[in-house]
Design an enzyme around this catalytic site. Sequence first.
Site, mmCIF file in Angstrom:
data_model
loop_
_atom_site.group_PDB
_atom_site.id
_atom_site.type_symbol
_atom_site.label_atom_id
_atom_site.label_comp_id
_atom_site.label_asym_id
_atom_site.label_seq_id
_atom_site.Cartn_x
_atom_site.Cartn_y
_atom_site.Cartn_z
ATOM 1 N N GLY A 1 0.733 -6.728 -0.322
ATOM 2 C CA GLY A 1 -0.348 -6.012 0.331
ATOM 3 C C GLY A 1 -0.540 -4.598 -0.172
ATOM 4 O O GLY A 1 -1.674 -4.163 -0.432
ATOM 5 N N MET A 2 0.550 -3.842 -0.308
ATOM 6 C CA MET A 2 0.433 -2.479 -0.797
ATOM 7 C C MET A 2 -0.012 -2.463 -2.250
ATOM 8 O O MET A 2 -0.800 -1.602 -2.672
ATOM 9 C CB MET A 2 1.766 -1.750 -0.643
ATOM 10 C CG MET A 2 1.749 -0.301 -1.090
ATOM 11 S SD MET A 2 0.631 0.710 -0.084
ATOM 12 C CE MET A 2 0.821 2.309 -0.868
ATOM 13 N N GLY B 1 4.337 -5.435 -8.795
ATOM 14 C CA GLY B 1 4.184 -5.872 -7.414
ATOM 15 C C GLY B 1 2.860 -6.576 -7.215
ATOM 16 O O GLY B 1 1.901 -6.344 -7.972
ATOM 17 N N LYS C 1 1.526 -6.899 5.926
ATOM 18 C CA LYS C 1 0.177 -6.379 5.702
ATOM 19 C C LYS C 1 -0.885 -7.459 5.521
ATOM 20 O O LYS C 1 -2.071 -7.202 5.738
ATOM 21 C CB LYS C 1 0.181 -5.424 4.503
ATOM 22 C CG LYS C 1 1.015 -4.169 4.749
ATOM 23 C CD LYS C 1 0.880 -3.176 3.629
ATOM 24 C CE LYS C 1 1.652 -1.908 3.956
ATOM 25 N NZ LYS C 1 1.397 -0.837 2.975
#
Length: 272
Positions: free
Chosen positions: A131-132, A128, A69
């Site tokens: 990208g997400m 996390g 991403k």
Amino acid sequence: MPILNKDMTLCISLAARPSNLGTRFHNYLYEELGLNYIYKAFAPVDLANAIAGVRGLGIRGCAVSMPYKEDVIALIDEMDASASAIDSVNTIVNDAGHLTAYNTDYSAVQRLLVEHAVPPNYSVMLRGSGGMAKAVAAALHGAGFADGTIVARNEGTGRAMAALYGYGWVPEVGALTADLIVNVTPVGMAGGAASAVTSFLPEAIAAARLVFDVVASPAETQLILAARALGKPVITGAEVVALQAEEQFFLYTGIRPTPDQVRRASAFSREH
């Protein structure tokens, strides 16, 4: 689905570990709406050549999943505001060789927070920093969630994302708890040892008021199952996938499927 023909429009997805979710979702709607389109998932061995193929072969749309991403940014021509705001791409649209990048994850998460009526005064712990995770953190911050902690082993990306939204950063979950816990890592994805573990300790799950896992395959991850067993409300990755795929479908075809069509396509995508 129409018989394969030279005029058929191709859309694809790129992921390190492709699933059938997007393939079945999009192809279901192509068939139902009588569109001369076909969708295929790929696991690229060379990302730059894959994106060059999108451009050179006239592939109309390209979904981008982990871990590409951010890497695709240098390979496209234009960033839509949805992608440039968070430096993360999950959708590429090809207009006669001009590649424009979007991020439909952001809008999907925002919609889910509204649909599930999640109070913005909830404290948040997000695991996390890829990208997400950027899309989820941006959506949370945009929705008014001010009390947040980013959990990321990568100190550089973790601290940077936390600083961007005024959140804290820690390398490990440890004994931390929060009202809303969100997994935005591959922990829990189908296959391998990761599918048998949870991304948060049992104490954090028990203390949470809402549990959110973006992993879509399987949608019922160990984290989601553990939360359900405790009677906690949940948001699953399958819900994220359905809403972001709806927006991708619109970007590729110019047609907005109805909510009922999206529900049927999403259910069909999870059957296998």
